[in-house]
Scaffold this motif. Structure first.
Motif, PDB file in Angstrom:
ATOM      1  N   GLU A   1      -7.749   9.230  -3.801  1.00 49.62           N
ATOM      2  CA  GLU A   1      -6.848   9.593  -2.637  1.00 49.62           C
ATOM      3  C   GLU A   1      -5.255  10.488  -3.365  1.00 49.62           C
ATOM      4  O   GLU A   1      -5.619  10.616  -4.209  1.00 49.62           O
ATOM      5  CB  GLU A   1      -6.091   7.707  -2.112  1.00 49.62           C
ATOM      6  CG  GLU A   1      -6.843   6.775  -1.957  1.00 49.62           C
ATOM      7  CD  GLU A   1      -7.233   7.221  -0.661  1.00 49.62           C
ATOM      8  OE1 GLU A   1      -6.105   8.113   0.517  1.00 49.62           O
ATOM      9  OE2 GLU A   1      -8.493   7.180  -0.238  1.00 49.62           O
ATOM     10  N   VAL A   2      -5.582  11.157  -2.717  1.00 50.31           N
ATOM     11  CA  VAL A   2      -4.733  12.168  -3.464  1.00 50.31           C
ATOM     12  C   VAL A   2      -3.178  12.809  -2.444  1.00 50.31           C
ATOM     13  O   VAL A   2      -3.472  13.056  -1.437  1.00 50.31           O
ATOM     14  CB  VAL A   2      -5.495  13.707  -3.296  1.00 50.31           C
ATOM     15  CG1 VAL A   2      -4.423  14.947  -4.135  1.00 50.31           C
ATOM     16  CG2 VAL A   2      -6.299  13.836  -4.037  1.00 50.31           C
ATOM     17  N   THR A   3      -1.867  12.420  -2.725  1.00 47.39           N
ATOM     18  CA  THR A   3      -0.926  12.975  -2.398  1.00 47.39           C
ATOM     19  C   THR A   3      -0.403  13.633  -3.419  1.00 47.39           C
ATOM     20  O   THR A   3       1.094  14.205  -2.256  1.00 47.39           O
ATOM     21  CB  THR A   3       0.325  11.450  -2.994  1.00 47.39           C
ATOM     22  OG1 THR A   3       0.212  11.673  -4.202  1.00 47.39           O
ATOM     23  CG2 THR A   3      -0.749   9.594  -2.491  1.00 47.39           C
ATOM     24  N   ALA A   4      -0.727  14.290  -4.085  1.00 47.03           N
ATOM     25  CA  ALA A   4       0.244  15.483  -4.930  1.00 47.03           C
ATOM     26  C   ALA A   4      -1.183  16.514  -5.127  1.00 47.03           C
ATOM     27  O   ALA A   4      -2.340  17.295  -4.968  1.00 47.03           O
ATOM     28  CB  ALA A   4       1.477  15.822  -5.595  1.00 47.03           C
TER      29      ALA A   4
ATOM     30  N   ILE B   1     -21.481  18.374  -4.330  1.00 49.92           N
ATOM     31  CA  ILE B   1     -20.563  19.123  -2.857  1.00 49.92           C
ATOM     32  C   ILE B   1     -19.594  18.172  -2.635  1.00 49.92           C
ATOM     33  O   ILE B   1     -20.039  16.593  -2.916  1.00 49.92           O
ATOM     34  CB  ILE B   1     -21.966  18.884  -1.576  1.00 49.92           C
ATOM     35  CG1 ILE B   1     -23.168  19.557  -2.313  1.00 49.92           C
ATOM     36  CG2 ILE B   1     -21.200  19.146  -0.532  1.00 49.92           C
ATOM     37  CD1 ILE B   1     -22.365  21.289  -2.676  1.00 49.92           C
ATOM     38  N   ALA B   2     -17.755  18.397  -2.717  1.00 51.74           N
ATOM     39  CA  ALA B   2     -16.646  17.767  -2.530  1.00 51.74           C
ATOM     40  C   ALA B   2     -16.541  18.452  -1.386  1.00 51.74           C
ATOM     41  O   ALA B   2     -16.917  19.537  -1.000  1.00 51.74           O
ATOM     42  CB  ALA B   2     -16.096  18.071  -3.990  1.00 51.74           C
ATOM     43  N   VAL B   3     -15.576  17.008  -0.713  1.00 48.28           N
ATOM     44  CA  VAL B   3     -15.077  17.818   0.170  1.00 48.28           C
ATOM     45  C   VAL B   3     -13.246  17.416  -0.097  1.00 48.28           C
ATOM     46  O   VAL B   3     -13.159  16.852  -0.703  1.00 48.28           O
ATOM     47  CB  VAL B   3     -14.846  17.555   1.893  1.00 48.28           C
ATOM     48  CG1 VAL B   3     -14.316  17.020   3.008  1.00 48.28           C
ATOM     49  CG2 VAL B   3     -16.390  17.087   2.318  1.00 48.28           C
ATOM     50  N   TYR B   4     -12.180  18.795   0.490  1.00 50.33           N
ATOM     51  CA  TYR B   4     -11.484  18.733   0.215  1.00 50.33           C
ATOM     52  C   TYR B   4     -10.208  18.154   1.277  1.00 50.33           C
ATOM     53  O   TYR B   4     -10.185  19.419   2.043  1.00 50.33           O
ATOM     54  CB  TYR B   4     -10.870  19.755  -0.780  1.00 50.33           C
ATOM     55  CG  TYR B   4      -9.538  19.088  -1.372  1.00 50.33           C
ATOM     56  CD1 TYR B   4      -9.075  18.621  -2.614  1.00 50.33           C
ATOM     57  CD2 TYR B   4      -8.161  20.057  -0.996  1.00 50.33           C
ATOM     58  CE1 TYR B   4      -7.813  18.773  -3.491  1.00 50.33           C
ATOM     59  CE2 TYR B   4      -6.472  19.632  -1.966  1.00 50.33           C
ATOM     60  CZ  TYR B   4      -6.736  18.954  -2.603  1.00 50.33           C
ATOM     61  OH  TYR B   4      -5.851  18.649  -3.562  1.00 50.33           O
ATOM     62  N   GLY B   5      -9.752  16.928   1.797  1.00 49.24           N
ATOM     63  CA  GLY B   5      -9.807  17.068   3.719  1.00 49.24           C
ATOM     64  C   GLY B   5      -8.633  16.405   3.410  1.00 49.24           C
ATOM     65  O   GLY B   5      -8.277  15.556   2.848  1.00 49.24           O
TER      66      GLY B   5
ATOM     67  N   TYR C   1     -10.660   6.772   9.596  1.00 47.54           N
ATOM     68  CA  TYR C   1     -11.557   7.670   7.937  1.00 47.54           C
ATOM     69  C   TYR C   1     -12.659   6.844   7.763  1.00 47.54           C
ATOM     70  O   TYR C   1     -13.405   7.454   6.483  1.00 47.54           O
ATOM     71  CB  TYR C   1     -10.326   6.511   6.595  1.00 47.54           C
ATOM     72  CG  TYR C   1     -10.507   6.384   5.924  1.00 47.54           C
ATOM     73  CD1 TYR C   1     -10.038   7.815   4.517  1.00 47.54           C
ATOM     74  CD2 TYR C   1     -10.478   5.719   5.074  1.00 47.54           C
ATOM     75  CE1 TYR C   1     -10.484   8.281   3.112  1.00 47.54           C
ATOM     76  CE2 TYR C   1     -10.755   5.347   3.127  1.00 47.54           C
ATOM     77  CZ  TYR C   1     -10.920   6.759   3.098  1.00 47.54           C
ATOM     78  OH  TYR C   1     -10.620   7.027   1.503  1.00 47.54           O
ATOM     79  N   GLN C   2     -12.755   5.250   7.654  1.00 49.26           N
ATOM     80  CA  GLN C   2     -14.585   5.183   7.723  1.00 49.26           C
ATOM     81  C   GLN C   2     -15.817   6.082   8.458  1.00 49.26           C
ATOM     82  O   GLN C   2     -16.421   5.610   7.452  1.00 49.26           O
ATOM     83  CB  GLN C   2     -14.342   3.868   7.722  1.00 49.26           C
ATOM     84  CG  GLN C   2     -13.650   2.917   7.014  1.00 49.26           C
ATOM     85  CD  GLN C   2     -13.819   2.593   5.606  1.00 49.26           C
ATOM     86  OE1 GLN C   2     -14.992   2.565   5.464  1.00 49.26           O
ATOM     87  NE2 GLN C   2     -13.190   2.448   4.889  1.00 49.26           N
ATOM     88  N   ASP C   3     -15.142   6.207   9.563  1.00 47.47           N
ATOM     89  CA  ASP C   3     -16.459   7.288  10.379  1.00 47.47           C
ATOM     90  C   ASP C   3     -16.571   7.991   9.363  1.00 47.47           C
ATOM     91  O   ASP C   3     -17.871   9.039   8.959  1.00 47.47           O
ATOM     92  CB  ASP C   3     -15.787   7.573  11.162  1.00 47.47           C
ATOM     93  CG  ASP C   3     -15.306   7.026  12.867  1.00 47.47           C
ATOM     94  OD1 ASP C   3     -16.356   5.834  12.194  1.00 47.47           O
ATOM     95  OD2 ASP C   3     -14.586   6.735  13.574  1.00 47.47           O
TER      96      ASP C   3
ATOM     97  N   HIS D   1      -9.391  12.250  -0.009  1.00 47.33           N
ATOM     98  CA  HIS D   1      -8.459  12.281   1.075  1.00 47.33           C
ATOM     99  C   HIS D   1      -7.064  12.894   0.668  1.00 47.33           C
ATOM    100  O   HIS D   1      -6.589  11.862   0.399  1.00 47.33           O
ATOM    101  CB  HIS D   1      -8.738  10.462   1.335  1.00 47.33           C
ATOM    102  CG  HIS D   1      -8.149  10.529   2.542  1.00 47.33           C
ATOM    103  ND1 HIS D   1      -7.156   9.357   2.373  1.00 47.33           N
ATOM    104  CD2 HIS D   1      -7.960  11.300   3.601  1.00 47.33           C
ATOM    105  CE1 HIS D   1      -6.574   9.138   3.740  1.00 47.33           C
ATOM    106  NE2 HIS D   1      -7.422  10.403   4.663  1.00 47.33           N
ATOM    107  N   VAL D   2      -6.769  14.036   0.966  1.00 46.26           N
ATOM    108  CA  VAL D   2      -5.304  14.515   0.386  1.00 46.26           C
ATOM    109  C   VAL D   2      -3.788  13.867   1.995  1.00 46.26           C
ATOM    110  O   VAL D   2      -4.784  13.993   3.220  1.00 46.26           O
ATOM    111  CB  VAL D   2      -5.559  16.114   0.555  1.00 46.26           C
ATOM    112  CG1 VAL D   2      -4.549  16.901  -0.075  1.00 46.26           C
ATOM    113  CG2 VAL D   2      -6.784  16.611  -0.569  1.00 46.26           C
TER     114      VAL D   2
END
Length: 312
Positions: A5-8, A48-52, A74-76, A91-92
């Motif tokens: 979980e990304v807030t900044a 492999i990473a997603v920055y979403g 989110y769960q999907d 998850h930004v």
């Protein structure tokens, strides 16, 4: 799959990643193409990473309620990312404060936290304060941290760009075959079965009422042919008729999604179920009385069984 979980700024990591950036709403064929291209670039050491991003800018910054909902929850996303081989999901949380981030801050203070081998974005990607930069701008700035950026062209279907925005419009129009063609799978909504007024049971058509679905884009009010999945230890799948809408004949006052499962009986209250929309059968109608409604529901079932090759 690891989730963050990304807030900044994202947490630092030392393991190399091939990073795909975007909201990825719906995980449509274009998103799948991005991930496949990422896998081609990845070495045996890369993850492999997603920055979403969590929410649509038009909802966060302009309050446009049309964009408060999504094609996928989110769960999907978590489930779909796992299916398509994603190792990390950042998850930004897109907020008004986060929206003030400049393109340079985004690269030098956020992305630089990650050990990135390659970055992939779609050609329509925009980022930074006021959506001030684009995919080429990202590539130019990332040169300064020695990270190559691959700009992936739009995937098209019948000459039309596949996009979450276009799919949302098709969902509102009830064009489920076109939705499926762009998603690469049927539109799916997952919720928890809640007790309704049990009017369907009284009419001879007991339905499952899906709760906890406000996160999803509203499907056009209509009756659809679909499939329901019961999330049990051994998942069960059944053909179903799906009614989405406001139920004007019975003076409904809110939007609901209900499923009448063919050839099934049992108690599924408080259980998680998913409904997949295969085909639009007819629009929602305000019938002149309950008898007319029941007769039409019988006709809906006959038509569905004919399509599916099921006995009456």
């Amino acid at each position: 799959m690891e989730t963050f979980e990304v807030t900044a700024q994202p947490p630092q990591n030392s393991e190399p990643v091939v990073l795909v950036i975007g909201k990825m709403d719906g995980m449509h064929l274009g998103h799948q193409y991005l991930l496949n291209e990422a896998k081609k670039l990845a070495s045996s050491e890369d993850q492999i990473a997603v920055y979403g991003f969590s929410d649509h800018p038009k909802w966060v910054l302009k309050g446009d309620s049309e964009y408060a909902s999504s094609l996928s929850s989110y769960q999907d996303k978590i489930r779909l990312f796992q299916e398509y081989g994603v190792d990390r999901y950042y998850h930004v949380h897109f907020t008004k404060e986060y929206a003030k981030t400049s393109p340079e801050e985004f690269v030098f203070e956020h992305l630089s936290q990650l050990n990135i081998s390659h970055i992939l974005v779609g050609e329509g990607f925009r980022f930074g304060k006021g959506r001030g930069s684009d995919a080429q701008g990202l590539a130019d700035i990332c040169q300064e941290i020695n990270v190559p950026v691959k700009i992936v062209p739009h995937l098209k279907l019948n000459g039309e760009k596949i996009s979450s925005t276009r799919i949302r419009s098709l969902v509102h129009e009830g064009k489920m075959e076109a939705v499926q063609s762009m998603l690469g799978r049927p539109l799916e909504i997952t919720g928890v079965v809640e007790k309704g007024e049990q009017l369907g049971r009284e009419l001879g058509f007991p339905t499952l009422n899906l709760g906890d679905i406000k996160e999803y884009v509203e499907v056009k009010p209509a009756v659809y042919l679909g499939v329901v999945k019961l999330h049990r230890e051994a998942p069960e799948h059944y053909y179903t008729l799906i009614s989405a809408g406001y139920r004007p004949t019975v003076n409904g006052d809110s939007y609901k999604v209900e499923a009448y499962i063919l050839d099934f009986s049992g108690d599924v209250y408080d259980q998680t179920v998913s409904v997949k929309f295969l085909r639009h059968l007819r629009d929602e109608v305000d019938f002149k009385g309950m008898d007319a409604l029941v007769e039409e529901m019988k006709q809906d079932e006959r038509y569905a069984r004919e399509i599916l090759g099921l006995s009456s």
